[in-house]
Enzyme design. Structure first.
Site, short mmCIF file in Angstrom:
data_model
loop_
_atom_site.label_atom_id
_atom_site.label_comp_id
_atom_site.label_asym_id
_atom_site.label_seq_id
_atom_site.Cartn_x
_atom_site.Cartn_y
_atom_site.Cartn_z
N ASN A 105 0.79 -1.23 0.00
CA ASN A 105 0.00 0.00 0.00
C ASN A 105 0.83 1.29 0.00
O ASN A 105 0.37 2.34 0.42
CB ASN A 105 -1.06 -0.02 1.11
CG ASN A 105 -0.45 -0.21 2.50
OD1 ASN A 105 0.76 -0.29 2.64
ND2 ASN A 105 -1.30 -0.26 3.51
N HIS A 115 3.30 4.98 4.34
CA HIS A 115 2.92 4.96 5.75
C HIS A 115 2.67 6.39 6.22
O HIS A 115 3.38 7.30 5.81
CB HIS A 115 4.03 4.37 6.62
CG HIS A 115 3.84 4.66 8.08
ND1 HIS A 115 2.96 3.94 8.86
CD2 HIS A 115 4.35 5.62 8.89
CE1 HIS A 115 2.96 4.44 10.09
NE2 HIS A 115 3.80 5.46 10.13
N1 LIG Z 1 -4.92 -7.87 7.64
C1 LIG Z 1 -3.77 -7.51 7.06
N2 LIG Z 1 -3.26 -8.32 6.09
C2 LIG Z 1 -2.10 -8.00 5.50
N3 LIG Z 1 -1.41 -6.89 5.79
C3 LIG Z 1 -1.89 -6.03 6.72
C4 LIG Z 1 -3.09 -6.30 7.40
N4 LIG Z 1 -3.33 -5.31 8.27
C5 LIG Z 1 -2.31 -4.47 8.13
N5 LIG Z 1 -1.46 -4.90 7.20
C6 LIG Z 1 -0.29 -4.25 6.78
O1 LIG Z 1 0.28 -3.71 7.91
C7 LIG Z 1 0.37 -2.35 7.75
C8 LIG Z 1 0.22 -1.73 9.04
O2 LIG Z 1 -1.08 -1.89 9.49
P1 LIG Z 1 -1.75 -0.70 10.18
O3 LIG Z 1 -2.96 -1.27 10.85
O4 LIG Z 1 -0.80 0.11 10.96
O5 LIG Z 1 -2.20 0.06 8.90
P2 LIG Z 1 -1.90 1.51 8.55
O6 LIG Z 1 -1.76 2.28 9.80
O7 LIG Z 1 -2.90 1.95 7.55
O8 LIG Z 1 -0.49 1.34 7.80
P3 LIG Z 1 0.87 2.03 8.14
O9 LIG Z 1 1.04 1.85 9.62
O10 LIG Z 1 1.86 1.28 7.31
O11 LIG Z 1 0.64 3.45 7.73
C9 LIG Z 1 -0.69 -1.96 6.74
O12 LIG Z 1 -0.41 -0.76 6.08
C10 LIG Z 1 -0.62 -3.11 5.84
O13 LIG Z 1 0.43 -2.98 4.89
N1 LIG Z 2 -4.07 -7.05 6.62
C1 LIG Z 2 -3.02 -6.24 6.56
C2 LIG Z 2 -2.99 -5.08 7.32
C3 LIG Z 2 -1.90 -4.28 7.24
N2 LIG Z 2 -0.85 -4.64 6.45
C4 LIG Z 2 0.33 -3.79 6.36
O1 LIG Z 2 0.69 -3.28 7.60
C5 LIG Z 2 0.77 -1.87 7.53
C6 LIG Z 2 0.48 -1.26 8.84
O2 LIG Z 2 -0.83 -1.53 9.21
P1 LIG Z 2 -1.66 -0.46 9.94
O3 LIG Z 2 -2.81 -1.16 10.55
O4 LIG Z 2 -0.78 0.37 10.77
O5 LIG Z 2 -2.24 0.36 8.72
P2 LIG Z 2 -1.79 1.81 8.18
O6 LIG Z 2 -1.55 2.63 9.39
O7 LIG Z 2 -0.59 1.55 7.36
O8 LIG Z 2 -2.94 2.28 7.36
C7 LIG Z 2 -0.15 -1.51 6.46
O9 LIG Z 2 0.08 -0.26 5.89
C8 LIG Z 2 0.09 -2.61 5.48
O10 LIG Z 2 1.21 -2.37 4.72
C9 LIG Z 2 -0.89 -5.79 5.71
O11 LIG Z 2 0.04 -6.08 4.99
N3 LIG Z 2 -2.00 -6.58 5.79
MG LIG Z 3 -0.44 2.09 10.95
#
Ligand SMILES: Nc1ncnc2c1ncn2[C@@H]1O[C@H](COP(=O)(O)OP(=O)(O)OP(=O)(O)O)[C@@H](O)[C@H]1O
Ligand SMILES: Nc1ccn([C@@H]2O[C@H](COP(=O)(O)OP(=O)(O)O)[C@@H](O)[C@H]2O)c(=O)n1
Ligand SMILES: [Mg+2]
Length: 176
Positions: A136, A139
């Protein structure tokens, strides 16, 4: 907040306004992930934040280590996808940056879009440039506290610069 320029060390007054700001001037960590770097989106992503009016105060390219990622994603280390996430995030260089401005944490989250690109509206970075949750592109910190923690993790204090944008008075209305 000690490292912010003097004119930023206060919250914007909101009580007399129709528009209520949720926060003050903040900093947030934005990182172009390895897929974003490989696909040569670094410039476009920086441009979106510049155009919006935010100020770049830190920027570097690095190879993220497992240790850094386990702290950065400490809430996710027990998730089943965590090993894949580390493989992804260590697959190539990351471009990490710190952006500063009014409400930058919430605004940059909105600019980046939901975690899953399938849910990300067109116009967001993820909605425009990506398809899969595990690729995606970018971050962005998801809270002011999280941003402070992540910035300390990715940057040393001396790597962050305080500087004044010449167009500050065009993007901010300062109360007399
Ligand atoms: N259910 C999942 N399956 C695969 N990858 C996930 C999943 N949930 C999160 N990631 C990956 O982990 C990353 C971090 O999850 P996070 O929940 O923090 O999402 P995010 O905050 O949107 O992403 P980031 O922290 O990378 O900005 C996601 O961006 C995604 O790439
Ligand atoms: N099901 C998920 C959720 C998150 N991720 C990865 O984990 C990153 C971090 O998850 P996050 O929940 O912090 O999502 P973001 O903060 O990145 O939006 C995600 O941006 C995803 O790249 C993933 O690979 N599969
Ligand atoms: Mg995140």
């Amino acid at each position: 907040h000690d490292c912010l320029p003097v004119y930023f060390r206060q919250r914007w007054p909101s009580s007399r306004r129709k528009t209520r700001f949720t926060g003050g001037v903040e900093r947030t960590l934005v990182a172009v992930k390895p897929d974003g770097v490989q696909r040569r989106y670094v410039g476009q992503i920086i441009q979106r934040f510049e155009k919006r009016g935010f100020k770049l105060v830190g920027l570097k390219m690095l190879q993220a280590s497992d240790g850094l990622l386990s702290q950065h994603y400490r809430e996710l280390v027990k998730k089943p996808f965590y090993p894949n996430l580390v493989d992804y995030m260590t697959s190539g260089p990351v471009v990490a940056m710190v952006w500063e401005g009014l409400n930058v944490v919430q605004s940059s989250r909105r600019m980046v879009g939901p975690t899953n690109p399938a849910e990300a509206p067109a116009g967001t970075v993820r909605g425009d440039l990506s398809l899969h949750v595990s690729r995606n592109v970018v971050h962005a910190s998801d809270s002011v506290e999280g941003a402070e923690r992540e910035i300390k993790l990715w940057f040393e204090g001396k790597e962050l610069l305080n500087w004044e944008c010449y167009d500050h008075s065009l993007t901010y209305k300062e109360d007399k």
